[in-house]
Design a protein around this motif. Structure first.
Motif, mmCIF file in Angstrom:
data_model
loop_
_atom_site.group_PDB
_atom_site.id
_atom_site.type_symbol
_atom_site.label_atom_id
_atom_site.label_comp_id
_atom_site.label_asym_id
_atom_site.label_seq_id
_atom_site.Cartn_x
_atom_site.Cartn_y
_atom_site.Cartn_z
ATOM 1 N N SER A 64 0.827 -1.204 0.000
ATOM 2 C CA SER A 64 0.000 0.000 0.000
ATOM 3 C C SER A 64 0.865 1.259 0.000
ATOM 4 O O SER A 64 0.603 2.216 -0.734
ATOM 5 C CB SER A 64 -0.918 -0.012 1.219
ATOM 6 O OG SER A 64 -1.606 1.197 1.337
ATOM 7 N N MET A 65 1.897 1.255 0.829
ATOM 8 C CA MET A 65 2.776 2.428 0.922
ATOM 9 C C MET A 65 3.528 2.679 -0.387
ATOM 10 O O MET A 65 3.647 3.823 -0.827
ATOM 11 C CB MET A 65 3.772 2.256 2.062
ATOM 12 C CG MET A 65 3.170 2.352 3.425
ATOM 13 S SD MET A 65 4.445 2.094 4.684
ATOM 14 C CE MET A 65 3.517 2.445 6.163
ATOM 15 N N ARG A 92 5.363 14.787 1.069
ATOM 16 C CA ARG A 92 4.736 13.474 1.144
ATOM 17 C C ARG A 92 5.693 12.375 0.724
ATOM 18 O O ARG A 92 5.726 11.304 1.342
ATOM 19 C CB ARG A 92 3.477 13.427 0.264
ATOM 20 C CG ARG A 92 2.318 14.222 0.845
ATOM 21 C CD ARG A 92 1.044 13.973 0.078
ATOM 22 N NE ARG A 92 0.733 12.548 0.086
ATOM 23 C CZ ARG A 92 0.064 11.937 -0.885
ATOM 24 N NH1 ARG A 92 -0.363 12.610 -1.937
ATOM 25 N NH2 ARG A 92 -0.179 10.642 -0.813
ATOM 26 N N LEU A 149 6.633 9.241 3.014
ATOM 27 C CA LEU A 149 6.427 7.862 2.568
ATOM 28 C C LEU A 149 7.737 7.085 2.545
ATOM 29 O O LEU A 149 7.760 5.901 2.905
ATOM 30 C CB LEU A 149 5.747 7.838 1.200
ATOM 31 C CG LEU A 149 4.268 8.176 1.226
ATOM 32 C CD1 LEU A 149 3.740 8.455 -0.174
ATOM 33 C CD2 LEU A 149 3.473 7.066 1.900
ATOM 34 N N ARG A 166 2.070 6.849 -6.787
ATOM 35 C CA ARG A 166 1.080 7.866 -7.176
ATOM 36 C C ARG A 166 1.620 9.270 -6.953
ATOM 37 O O ARG A 166 1.384 10.173 -7.750
ATOM 38 C CB ARG A 166 -0.225 7.672 -6.414
ATOM 39 C CG ARG A 166 -0.830 6.310 -6.634
ATOM 40 C CD ARG A 166 -2.192 6.220 -7.121
ATOM 41 N NE ARG A 166 -2.951 7.438 -7.108
ATOM 42 C CZ ARG A 166 -3.883 7.679 -7.990
ATOM 43 N NH1 ARG A 166 -4.134 6.811 -8.929
ATOM 44 N NH2 ARG A 166 -4.581 8.778 -7.943
ATOM 45 N N ASN A 220 2.586 1.785 -3.347
ATOM 46 C CA ASN A 220 1.605 2.253 -4.330
ATOM 47 C C ASN A 220 1.330 3.747 -4.155
ATOM 48 O O ASN A 220 1.239 4.489 -5.130
ATOM 49 C CB ASN A 220 0.303 1.469 -4.235
ATOM 50 C CG ASN A 220 0.409 0.095 -4.853
ATOM 51 O OD1 ASN A 220 1.280 -0.170 -5.670
ATOM 52 N ND2 ASN A 220 -0.477 -0.791 -4.448
ATOM 53 N N ARG A 221 1.202 4.181 -2.890
ATOM 54 C CA ARG A 221 0.998 5.612 -2.624
ATOM 55 C C ARG A 221 2.195 6.420 -3.107
ATOM 56 O O ARG A 221 2.040 7.489 -3.688
ATOM 57 C CB ARG A 221 0.756 5.867 -1.139
ATOM 58 C CG ARG A 221 -0.636 5.505 -0.680
ATOM 59 C CD ARG A 221 -0.832 5.825 0.790
ATOM 60 N NE ARG A 221 -0.869 7.246 1.065
ATOM 61 C CZ ARG A 221 -1.943 8.012 0.999
ATOM 62 N NH1 ARG A 221 -3.097 7.487 0.624
ATOM 63 N NH2 ARG A 221 -1.894 9.279 1.294
ATOM 64 N N SER A 238 -1.998 14.541 2.622
ATOM 65 C CA SER A 238 -2.691 14.429 1.332
ATOM 66 C C SER A 238 -4.111 14.979 1.435
ATOM 67 O O SER A 238 -4.610 15.604 0.493
ATOM 68 C CB SER A 238 -2.701 12.985 0.830
ATOM 69 O OG SER A 238 -3.539 12.179 1.619
ATOM 70 N N ASP A 242 1.335 11.207 6.375
ATOM 71 C CA ASP A 242 1.213 11.355 4.922
ATOM 72 C C ASP A 242 -0.252 11.412 4.506
ATOM 73 O O ASP A 242 -0.626 12.239 3.674
ATOM 74 C CB ASP A 242 1.908 10.196 4.198
ATOM 75 C CG ASP A 242 1.502 10.145 2.731
ATOM 76 O OD1 ASP A 242 1.839 11.086 1.992
ATOM 77 O OD2 ASP A 242 0.807 9.181 2.345
ATOM 78 N N VAL A 243 -1.066 10.550 5.071
ATOM 79 C CA VAL A 243 -2.494 10.547 4.731
ATOM 80 C C VAL A 243 -3.109 11.900 5.074
ATOM 81 O O VAL A 243 -3.850 12.487 4.267
ATOM 82 C CB VAL A 243 -3.231 9.393 5.449
ATOM 83 C CG1 VAL A 243 -4.742 9.534 5.310
ATOM 84 C CG2 VAL A 243 -2.756 8.053 4.907
#
Length: 154
Positions: free
Chosen positions: A32-33, A72, A76, A39, A35-36, A136, A132-133
């Protein structure tokens, strides 16, 4: 080998299952991390292309967004590093458990230190990930406010 029997090894296997499950679960978190992060990188590249052709009025907004993406990506990176360290320590813990079982060592101090490091790294990684979340979401709120303002002028 010191003649460790299967009967003696079974409890070690049972104890080692916990860290192995931790490795599996944290692996999904790492997915998941990463992938973020991908992005963020893709979005930064797209904004960089926009910036090269943007009008002066839009440049400040694009630079602000790029600065947020830069923060970010650093968060991450730190989160991925901490969570990866947690997985590494969990794997080391399994190896230590087996080595101690085969060597007949009863000391728990190293096991406690490695397990504590494993969980500590995971906790720090998760806290950074949450930052980070939130960052964002702050960027999203900034963009929504800008869009509302632009719609109000139209």
């Amino acid at each position: 080998m010191n003649g460790t029997t299967l009967t003696q090894l079974i409890p070690v296997l049972q104890v080692a299952v916990g860290p192995v499950i931790l490795i599996s679960g944290v692996g999904l978190l790492l997915l998941s991390m990463t992938n973020r992060l991908g992005r963020v990188v893709d979005r930064a590249r797209a904004l960089g292309r926009e910036l090269r052709t943007a009008e002066a009025a839009d440049r400040a907004t694009l630079l602000t967004q790029l600065a947020i993406l830069d923060r970010r990506s650093g968060l991450l990176n730190l989160a991925i590093t901490c969570v990866s360290l947690s997985v590494l320590l969990a794997a080391v813990l399994v190896a230590i458990l087996f080595a101690f079982a085969f060597a007949g060592i009863e000391s728990a101090a190293l096991v406690v230190v490695v397990f504590t490091g494993c969980l500590g790294s995971l906790i720090v990684g998760l806290a950074v990930f949450l930052r980070d979340v939130n960052l964002s979401l702050d960027a999203l709120r900034h963009e929504i406010a800008r869009d509302r303002e632009a719609a109000g002028r139209a």
